[in-house]
Every structure is written in structure tokens, then in C-alpha cells.
Write an enzyme that holds these catalytic residues in place. Structure first.
Site, mmCIF file in Angstrom:
data_model
loop_
_atom_site.group_PDB
_atom_site.id
_atom_site.type_symbol
_atom_site.label_atom_id
_atom_site.label_comp_id
_atom_site.label_asym_id
_atom_site.label_seq_id
_atom_site.Cartn_x
_atom_site.Cartn_y
_atom_site.Cartn_z
ATOM 1 N N LYS A 188 37.743 46.482 9.061
ATOM 2 C CA LYS A 188 36.551 47.236 8.683
ATOM 3 C C LYS A 188 35.417 46.762 9.599
ATOM 4 O O LYS A 188 34.790 45.736 9.348
ATOM 5 C CB LYS A 188 36.204 46.984 7.212
ATOM 6 N N GLU A 264 32.303 33.351 6.807
ATOM 7 C CA GLU A 264 31.474 32.751 7.851
ATOM 8 C C GLU A 264 30.153 33.478 7.774
ATOM 9 O O GLU A 264 30.043 34.644 8.153
ATOM 10 C CB GLU A 264 32.134 32.900 9.229
ATOM 11 N N CYS A 299 24.801 33.686 14.554
ATOM 12 C CA CYS A 299 24.814 32.786 13.398
ATOM 13 C C CYS A 299 24.538 31.343 13.782
ATOM 14 O O CYS A 299 23.945 30.594 13.006
ATOM 15 C CB CYS A 299 26.164 32.861 12.681
ATOM 16 N N GLU A 398 16.856 32.207 7.720
ATOM 17 C CA GLU A 398 17.474 32.745 8.929
ATOM 18 C C GLU A 398 16.769 34.039 9.339
ATOM 19 O O GLU A 398 16.703 34.989 8.560
ATOM 20 C CB GLU A 398 18.961 33.015 8.698
#
Length: 495
Positions: A188, A264, A299, A398
Site C-alpha cells: 500500500k 518505524e 525521519c 517533529e
């Protein structure tokens, strides 16, 4: 076989709105589509599939049947290796085309796609293909009245839910180890970046991967992603993306079949400059790369720069001097290092952090401007803020955009405490000439990856993943990724 396209041909098809990515299923699927736009100028570049929960059902049924019948699973590791190497060979032939698809789809600089992302993608496929027949089970020590051995078996039906920031590379990190171990895999991709996944799977079929062993359901996260998470016949979901969405998959698993979940998620990675660090060209280039590579949509982005007070002025001066090399502009231009933010909502989020940082008292050193009159208008200059304290939003949250927060420290203990003062623990880097300090600090930092005297995520041999809210359940890369897509079985024979 379709001949590879040049990057210019891909860009021309995008200009004409002719690029397409839809469902690739072994059974009947919906044909609904939705417009696909590029963040470069927000123009429509083609159509992508608008998948449904029913499409997920079709994919899972075919994947389960394939796994049960063994069309892929029961092939020898050597045969699966041969097919994956053939697939990697085709992707290598199409590398420029795949790089251009990621560039136009995600707004990533074409130079990065060509010279970093695609080589890493190909390395991943070749490495896992070569590794699969070199991993062995174990015979355990027993008495003469029994024989025992431990084997690894594929887990079954695996769904790989991909992020939008490294489309081809994240596809490789998840699909290569999951598929080579004999699982049936359903991909996906992020609805913002589906093009390269579609093309790579077409090439997989050409190389000999059975269609039911590798399928793609394209569509919206709240539809296709949720259907995957809640499906009772998917054995595992491997997800890379935000911590917020990672929580959804944990809930979906708990509310369905307790499928295994590998996450993750986000990061707020520190870079530490100790008083004995060498502030040379290497250090400056690495600090800037950690902070601004891929528009900071990464990330492991080193978005918190912790600097000893004695080094701050020298470092900031050299960072500012080095920023002109990070040219911002149309990512189709090979001289460009920074493209646009991925979409309007994300652009709004990042510019919101720009305002919040100044409202909370951070000092703008350089950058902070938006090229609102260019392309989509989602282009943000690389920006450095000084005077950021641990209680500020820019230190804790973040951003996923080109905002670097600078914080001063005085002692090693303070630096380590600041580095660990985060909900996340994905990566960290620090600079020192003291070997004892290097070992001491590396062991104290709470992160899944620590690099010393440079910014690095390691290579394909090293596992990628984090501590705390950066994720858990497994790792991408390394032999660890092979293991996480397998079940462990003990077989015990009584003599």
C-alpha cells in the site's frame, strides 16, 4: 517488455497528465481513480487508483491462496534469489525512469533520486536476494532420546504500508526481505507517491514473481490503510510513517486478529558538537546534510543541533556560509538540492512551526522565507534558529521540514540529557576527537542508530529503527529484517 523511459520522457508525460498508478491485483478490482498532482507546481500529472476495502479483500484472498498453494513460498531459496536478481536487473535498466517518477511524484531533487535513492534501492534488492540462501536454522543440543531443530518459516500474508518521503527506497526496504523469505506481499504506497511502486511491481511480474505473491492496492490511508490494519487474514503489517498513524495500526491489530506490527515512526534526532570537535568542511557538510537532506522530510533528520558554547559562533558562521550550496528550486533541475514540501497541508504545518518558533523567542539566524511566487508555492528556505531551549516546541516536536534548532550546552552530561530529552529515539550523531568519550556517549544516547563524526544511517547491512515513540516490533535493513518476516518453529523428534 516496455523500454525504459528517460527522465525527460517521464517529465513530458507528467506535463501531459498521462502518468498512471492503479491497483495491481491477482483478482478483479475496482477501476475508480483520483487525480494525482505533483508538489512541484500542484498540476495534475495523471491518475492513481482510488482503492476500496473490497480491493483489499480481493488482494488478501489471492495472497492467502498463493501462500497456501506454495507457488512462491515452496520455490527453493535459490530459485527465489534468481527471480529477485532478474527483477533487480530490470529495475537497474529502468533506474532513470524510476528516479524521475519519484522526482515528479514527491518533489524530490532528481540528482538525489538518481545518485542516492535508486542505487540504495538496487543495493537492497541485490543484497537480500544474495542473503536468503545463506541463513540457516539450528540443531539444538539434546540427549540421545530426542532430536531437535529450529527453523524459520515465512509468516504468511504481509502488508507493506509505505511513506511518501522515499517511495522507491522504502518499497525496497520492506518488499525485498518480506518477499524473498517466501511471504505473499501486499503493497500500500502512500497515495501521494504511488508511481514508482506501480512500475516496480510491473517489472517484478516481468521477472517472474507470481502476481498473487506481490500485489498493490492504491488508495487513501483512511480507506485502504484501515482495511489492511483491520483485516482478519493479514498476518503482519510493516509500516513507516507518522507516530500518530502508527498508533492506529496498533489499535487495528488489537481490535482484529492481533497481527504482528512493525512500526518505524517519527524522530527528533540530535546532532552534538562537543568542545573538541573539528569544525571543518566535513563537519559542516555533514551537519547541513543531516538537517536539510530531502527537504528535511526524513525521519532521521538531525533537526536538533546541540553545540558546546565555545563552538557555537564558529559553527553557525560556517553553516550559514555553506547554505548557498543548498540551492532551492525546481527539483527536475539537477543543480537543485531542495524541492517543495509534499503538499499544501504539510506546507501549512511547517510554516506554522516557523511562526511558533519566533513567537516562543527563538532567534532567526538565517532563512525563514517562503518562495510563494514559485511553482506550487510550497518552497521553504533552509532555516536555522538559535537560542532554542528544551521547553520550546521546535525542540520537542517533529517538523519534517527545513528548520534547524540550535541549543547550547556546557558539559557532556548536559549534552546527553538534552539529546535524550525527546519522545523519540530514532537516530543521533555527535562529533568528538576523544575516543573514550565517543564510546561513553554512544552507549548513553537513547537511539536506534548513533553515528560518530558524521551523519549516517549505516548501509544495507545495518538495521534501521528506533527507541521510544520512534517505533518498535522490528527493524528495516540487515539480517534483522529477514528474521522479522518469519516465524520461528521448534521441531522435536522423540527417538
Amino acid at each position: 517488455m516496455v523500454n525504459p523511459l528517460s527522465k525527460e520522457a517521464v517529465f513530458e508525460l507528467a506535463k501531459q497528465g498521462k502518468l498512471f498508478a492503479g491497483n495491481l491485483l491477482a483478482g478483479k478490482s475496482s477501476t475508480a481513480t483520483m487525480p494525482n498532482t505533483t508538489p512541484i507546481d500542484n498540476s495534475v500529472i495523471g491518475q492513481i487508483g482510488d482503492g476500496t476495502a473490497e480491493d483489499v479483500d480481493v488482494a488478501v484472498a489471492a495472497a492467502r491462496a498463493c501462500f497456501h498453494e506454495g507457488a512462491w513460498r515452496l520455490q527453493s531459496p535459490a530459485e527465489r534469489k534468481r527471480v529477485m536478481q532478474a527483477w533487480a536487473g530490470l529495475m537497474q535498466e529502468h533506474a532513470e525512469e524510476l528516479a524521475a517518477l519519484d522526482c515528479i511524484d514527491a518533489g524530490k531533487p532528481i540528482a538525489e533520486c538518481l545518485n542516492t535513492d535508486m542505487p540504495a534501492t538496487l543495493d537492497t534488492f541485490y543484497w537480500y536476494a544474495e542473503a536468503v540462501d545463506k541463513v540457516f536454522g539450528k540443531v539444538t543440543p539434546t540427549g540421545p532420546d530426542a532430536l531437535s531443530w529450529i527453523v524459520k518459516e515465512p509468516i504468511g500474508v504481509v502488508a507493506a504500508v509505505l511513506p511518501w518521503n522515499f517511495p522507491a527506497q522504502m518499497f525496497a526496504w520492506k518488499v525485498a526481505p518480506a518477499l524473498i523469505t517466501g511471504n505473499s506481499v501486499i503493497v500500500k504506497p502512500a497515495e501521494l507517491t504511488s508511481l514508482s511502486a506501480y512500475r516496480m511491481i510491473e517489472l517484478a511480474y516481468e521477472a517472474g514473481v507470481p502476481k498473487a505473491a506481490l500485489q498493490m492496492v492504491c488508495g487513501r490511508g483512511e480507506v485502504v490503510g484501515e482495511a489492511i490494519g483491520r483485516h482478519m487474514d493479514i498476518d503482519m503489517v510493516s509500516f513507516t510513517g507518522s507516530t500518530e498513524v502508527g498508533r492506529y495500526f496498533l489499535n487495528y491489530a488489537a481490535q482484529s486478529n492481533l497481527k504482528e506490527i512493525v512500526l518505524e515512526c517519527g524522530g527528533k534526532s540530535p546532532q552534538i558538537i562537543f568542545e573538541d570537535a573539528e569544525i571543518n568542511e566535513h563537519t559542516v557538510n555533514n551537519v547541513l546534510a543531516a538537517a536539510f537532506w530531502n527537504m528535511s522530510e526524513n525521519c532521521s533528520c538531525g533537526s536538533r543541533l546541540l553545540v558546546h558554547s565555545s563552538k557555537k559562533e564558529e559553527l553557525l558562521e560556517k553553516l550559514v556560509a555553506g547554505l548557498p550550496a543548498w540551492k532551492i528550486g525546481d527539483p527536475r533541475d539537477e543543480s537543485v538540492s531542495l524541492g517543495p514540501m509534499i503538499e499544501q497541508a504539510h506546507f501549512d504545518k511547517v510554516t506554522g512551526y516557523l511562526k511558533t518558533a519566533q513567537d516562543e523567542g527563538a532567534k532567526l539566524v538565517t532563512g525563514g522565507k517562503v518562495q510563494s511566487d514559485f511553482g506550487s508555492g510550497w518552497y521553504i528556505e533552509p532555516t536555522i534558529f538559535d537560542g532554542v531551549t528544551a521547553d520550546m516546541t521546535l525542540f520537542q516536536e517533529e517538523v519534517f521540514g527545513p528548520l534547524l534548532a540550535v541549543t547550547v550546552f556546557e558539559t557532556e552530561e548536559e549534552a546527553v540529557a538534552l539529546a535524550n530529552n525527546s519522545l523519540y529515539g530514532l537516530a543521533a550523531s555527535f562529533y568528538t576527537q576523544d575516543l573514550k568519550r565517543a564510546c561513553r556517549v554512544a552507549n548513553q544516547i537513547q537511539a536506534g542508530m548513533v553515528s560518530i563524526n558524521g551523519f549516517s544511517e549505516g548501509d544495507i547491512t545495518t538495521p534501521f529503527g528506533g527507541y521510544k515513540q520512534s517505533g518498535f516490533g522490528g527493524r528495516d535493513k540487515g539480517l534483522e529484517a529477514l528474521e522479522q518476516y518469519c516465524q520461528t518453529k521448534t521441531i522435536w523428534i522423540v527417538n
